[in-house]
Motif scaffolding. Structure first.
Motif, PDB file in Angstrom:
ATOM      1  N   GLY A  87      -0.768  18.534 -14.393  1.00  0.00           N
ATOM      2  CA  GLY A  87      -0.366  18.904 -13.035  1.00  0.00           C
ATOM      3  C   GLY A  87      -0.448  17.671 -12.128  1.00  0.00           C
ATOM      4  N   TYR A  88      -0.132  17.856 -10.839  1.00  0.00           N
ATOM      5  CA  TYR A  88       0.000  16.702  -9.944  1.00  0.00           C
ATOM      6  C   TYR A  88      -0.760  16.872  -8.629  1.00  0.00           C
ATOM      7  CZ  TYR A  88       3.874  15.635 -13.028  1.00  0.00           C
ATOM      8  OH  TYR A  88       4.632  15.369 -14.141  1.00  0.00           O
ATOM      9  N   PHE A  89      -1.160  15.715  -8.073  1.00  0.00           N
ATOM     10  CA  PHE A  89      -1.692  15.670  -6.709  1.00  0.00           C
ATOM     11  C   PHE A  89      -0.836  14.687  -5.917  1.00  0.00           C
ATOM     12  CE2 PHE A  89      -4.790  13.727  -3.627  1.00  0.00           C
ATOM     13  CZ  PHE A  89      -4.746  14.799  -2.744  1.00  0.00           C
ATOM     14  N   HIS A  90      -0.412  15.107  -4.737  1.00  0.00           N
ATOM     15  CA  HIS A  90       0.506  14.341  -3.887  1.00  0.00           C
ATOM     16  C   HIS A  90      -0.153  14.174  -2.522  1.00  0.00           C
ATOM     17  CE1 HIS A  90       4.541  14.755  -1.438  1.00  0.00           C
ATOM     18  NE2 HIS A  90       4.052  13.534  -1.365  1.00  0.00           N
ATOM     19  N   PHE A  91      -0.323  12.909  -2.099  1.00  0.00           N
ATOM     20  CA  PHE A  91      -1.003  12.591  -0.839  1.00  0.00           C
ATOM     21  C   PHE A  91      -0.131  11.661  -0.018  1.00  0.00           C
ATOM     22  CE2 PHE A  91      -4.300   9.469   1.004  1.00  0.00           C
ATOM     23  CZ  PHE A  91      -4.558  10.247   2.129  1.00  0.00           C
ATOM     24  N   ALA A  92      -0.002  11.949   1.269  1.00  0.00           N
ATOM     25  CA  ALA A  92       0.715  11.027   2.161  1.00  0.00           C
ATOM     26  C   ALA A  92       0.050  11.048   3.525  1.00  0.00           C
ATOM     27  CB  ALA A  92       2.186  11.434   2.294  1.00  0.00           C
ATOM     28  N   THR A  93       0.072   9.893   4.172  1.00  0.00           N
ATOM     29  CA  THR A  93      -0.463   9.790   5.534  1.00  0.00           C
ATOM     30  C   THR A  93       0.122   8.558   6.220  1.00  0.00           C
ATOM     31  OG1 THR A  93      -2.469   9.480   6.876  1.00  0.00           O
ATOM     32  CG2 THR A  93      -2.526   8.552   4.671  1.00  0.00           C
ATOM     33  N   ASP A  94       0.136   8.624   7.549  1.00  0.00           N
ATOM     34  CA  ASP A  94       0.568   7.466   8.331  1.00  0.00           C
ATOM     35  C   ASP A  94      -0.644   6.591   8.686  1.00  0.00           C
ATOM     36  OD1 ASP A  94      -0.155   9.864   9.945  1.00  0.00           O
ATOM     37  OD2 ASP A  94      -0.212   8.329  11.514  1.00  0.00           O
ATOM     38  N   HIS A  95      -1.859   7.057   8.343  1.00  0.00           N
ATOM     39  CA  HIS A  95      -3.075   6.338   8.738  1.00  0.00           C
ATOM     40  C   HIS A  95      -3.465   5.386   7.606  1.00  0.00           C
ATOM     41  CE1 HIS A  95      -7.227   5.617   9.994  1.00  0.00           C
ATOM     42  NE2 HIS A  95      -6.836   6.008  11.194  1.00  0.00           N
ATOM     43  N   GLU A  96      -3.277   4.088   7.857  1.00  0.00           N
ATOM     44  CA  GLU A  96      -3.416   3.091   6.792  1.00  0.00           C
ATOM     45  C   GLU A  96      -4.795   3.109   6.128  1.00  0.00           C
ATOM     46  OE1 GLU A  96      -1.565  -0.476   8.207  1.00  0.00           O
ATOM     47  OE2 GLU A  96      -2.269  -1.591   6.446  1.00  0.00           O
ATOM     48  N   GLU A  97      -5.818   3.184   6.960  1.00  0.00           N
ATOM     49  CA  GLU A  97      -7.177   3.141   6.397  1.00  0.00           C
ATOM     50  C   GLU A  97      -7.473   4.403   5.582  1.00  0.00           C
ATOM     51  OE1 GLU A  97     -11.613   2.615   8.241  1.00  0.00           O
ATOM     52  OE2 GLU A  97     -10.399   4.377   8.686  1.00  0.00           O
ATOM     53  N   TYR A  98      -7.056   5.563   6.104  1.00  0.00           N
ATOM     54  CA  TYR A  98      -7.264   6.816   5.364  1.00  0.00           C
ATOM     55  C   TYR A  98      -6.517   6.751   4.035  1.00  0.00           C
ATOM     56  CZ  TYR A  98      -7.895  11.970   4.882  1.00  0.00           C
ATOM     57  OH  TYR A  98      -8.230  13.244   4.479  1.00  0.00           O
ATOM     58  N   PHE A  99      -5.311   6.153   4.068  1.00  0.00           N
ATOM     59  CA  PHE A  99      -4.542   6.054   2.830  1.00  0.00           C
ATOM     60  C   PHE A  99      -5.314   5.228   1.790  1.00  0.00           C
ATOM     61  CE2 PHE A  99      -1.337   4.177   0.009  1.00  0.00           C
ATOM     62  CZ  PHE A  99      -0.839   5.352  -0.525  1.00  0.00           C
ATOM     63  N   GLU A 100      -5.855   4.098   2.234  1.00  0.00           N
ATOM     64  CA  GLU A 100      -6.575   3.228   1.290  1.00  0.00           C
ATOM     65  C   GLU A 100      -7.829   3.905   0.754  1.00  0.00           C
ATOM     66  OE1 GLU A 100      -5.250   0.659   0.038  1.00  0.00           O
ATOM     67  OE2 GLU A 100      -3.587   0.782   1.449  1.00  0.00           O
ATOM     68  N   ILE A 101      -8.642   4.456   1.663  1.00  0.00           N
ATOM     69  CA  ILE A 101      -9.919   5.051   1.240  1.00  0.00           C
ATOM     70  C   ILE A 101      -9.670   6.326   0.426  1.00  0.00           C
ATOM     71  CG2 ILE A 101     -12.059   6.115   2.074  1.00  0.00           C
ATOM     72  CD1 ILE A 101     -11.982   4.212   4.446  1.00  0.00           C
ATOM     73  N   GLY A 102      -8.733   7.157   0.888  1.00  0.00           N
ATOM     74  CA  GLY A 102      -8.440   8.419   0.194  1.00  0.00           C
ATOM     75  C   GLY A 102      -7.854   8.160  -1.190  1.00  0.00           C
TER      76      GLY A 102
ATOM     77  N   GLY B 194       8.479   4.637  14.088  1.00  0.00           N
ATOM     78  CA  GLY B 194       8.449   3.380  13.327  1.00  0.00           C
ATOM     79  C   GLY B 194       7.164   3.173  12.555  1.00  0.00           C
ATOM     80  N   LYS B 195       6.353   4.220  12.396  1.00  0.00           N
ATOM     81  CA  LYS B 195       5.093   4.057  11.663  1.00  0.00           C
ATOM     82  C   LYS B 195       5.346   3.949  10.162  1.00  0.00           C
ATOM     83  CE  LYS B 195       1.667   6.254  14.600  1.00  0.00           C
ATOM     84  NZ  LYS B 195       0.615   7.264  14.640  1.00  0.00           N
ATOM     85  N   LYS B 196       4.471   3.192   9.494  1.00  0.00           N
ATOM     86  CA  LYS B 196       4.572   3.032   8.047  1.00  0.00           C
ATOM     87  C   LYS B 196       3.893   4.229   7.370  1.00  0.00           C
ATOM     88  CE  LYS B 196       2.904  -0.155   4.693  1.00  0.00           C
ATOM     89  NZ  LYS B 196       1.694  -0.911   4.569  1.00  0.00           N
ATOM     90  N   ILE B 197       4.513   4.748   6.323  1.00  0.00           N
ATOM     91  CA  ILE B 197       3.962   5.911   5.619  1.00  0.00           C
ATOM     92  C   ILE B 197       3.372   5.473   4.285  1.00  0.00           C
ATOM     93  CG2 ILE B 197       4.522   8.163   4.603  1.00  0.00           C
ATOM     94  CD1 ILE B 197       4.923   8.015   7.687  1.00  0.00           C
ATOM     95  N   GLY B 198       2.136   5.904   4.013  1.00  0.00           N
ATOM     96  CA  GLY B 198       1.532   5.688   2.697  1.00  0.00           C
ATOM     97  C   GLY B 198       1.696   6.965   1.886  1.00  0.00           C
ATOM     98  N   ARG B 199       2.128   6.832   0.636  1.00  0.00           N
ATOM     99  CA  ARG B 199       2.353   8.032  -0.197  1.00  0.00           C
ATOM    100  C   ARG B 199       1.986   7.688  -1.634  1.00  0.00           C
ATOM    101  NH1 ARG B 199       5.572  12.336   0.707  1.00  0.00           N
ATOM    102  NH2 ARG B 199       6.586  11.290   2.447  1.00  0.00           N
ATOM    103  N   ALA B 200       1.326   8.612  -2.306  1.00  0.00           N
ATOM    104  CA  ALA B 200       0.970   8.369  -3.711  1.00  0.00           C
ATOM    105  C   ALA B 200       0.948   9.684  -4.486  1.00  0.00           C
ATOM    106  CB  ALA B 200      -0.390   7.687  -3.791  1.00  0.00           C
TER     107      ALA B 200
END
Ligand SMILES: C[S@@+](CC[C@H](N)C(=O)[O-])C[C@H]1O[C@@H](n2cnc3c(N)ncnc32)[C@H](O)[C@@H]1O
Length: 205
Positions: free
Chosen positions: A145-160, A194-200
């Protein structure tokens, strides 16, 4: 028993999942009346993403989890408007649902999209995506199965993302398992600014 006490027309009230108690785990086949794969969208907001996914993927069932009543009602309305009987909504706290109400290895995909970022240092403990929560996610997601995470918050993206990477039950993958994805309601706002989106994406081993 939680009810809207007659305030909501029964058409979309029927798209809500009401629990008789907060101890028995959810039987997906009873809820959806089929055995299709189950996706959960945690903190689904106004439900634009979940409804678009449910419309595009009628072969999957979707449960939208949202703690705010007004937003949960909007999701239920979209479920009717988009003609998606495969989309249901529950008004509840995400971590409780995952820990206590979802059966082990019963979920095919979990989406955590633009969760509240809790940007101040003292607030970070309130963020949902923490190592202990990742352990709970690993319990409920089926192997493969899969887990999908996205956020515009750069630090949360890195730590999460690092919390998921460090859990041995998950393997990061490059591409979306479901092809092109509809934007979420919050994502549209951030992209317009214009915010950058982190997605994994990760696969459950
Ligand atoms: C920033 S919004 C993103 C909504 C949606 N995923 C999107 O991208 O448009 C976060 C949403 O999660 C909900 N939420 C935050 N914490 C939650 C929790 N612990 N359980 C359930 N919902 C939660 C909020 O009410 C809000 O609607």
């Amino acid at each position: 028993m939680n009810t809207f006490q007659g305030a909501v027309p029964s058409l979309y009230e029927a798209r809500f999942l009401y629990l008789e108690n907060l101890f028995d785990r959810i039987e997906w086949e009873v809820l959806f009346q089929n055995n299709h794969p189950v996706h959960i969208d945690l903190g689904a907001g106004d439900g634009g993403y979940t409804a678009a996914m449910a419309q595009k993927h009628s072969e999957f069932n979707f449960l939208a989890v949202e703690r705010l009543k007004g937003r949960a009602i909007k999701i239920a309305k979209k479920s009717i408007r988009f003609n998606c009987p495969n989309l249901r909504v529950i008004r509840l706290e995400s971590a409780y649902l995952i820990r206590w109400l979802v059966k082990p290895s019963s979920v095919d995909a979990l989406h955590l999209l633009f969760p509240d970022p809790w940007p101040k240092r003292k607030q970070q403990k309130f963020r949902l995506l923490q190592p202990e929560f990742v352990v709970d996610l690993a319990k409920v997601i089926k192997p493969d199965g899969y887990f999908h995470f996205a956020t515009d918050h750069e630090e949360y993206f890195e730590i999460g993302s690092s919390a998921v990477d460090q859990n041995p039950d998950f393997q990061r993958i490059v591409d979306s398992p479901w092809g092109e994805l509809p934007p979420t309601d919050f994502e549209k706002q951030w992209v317009a600014q214009g915010k950058k989106i982190g997605r994994a994406f990760w696969k459950r081993k």
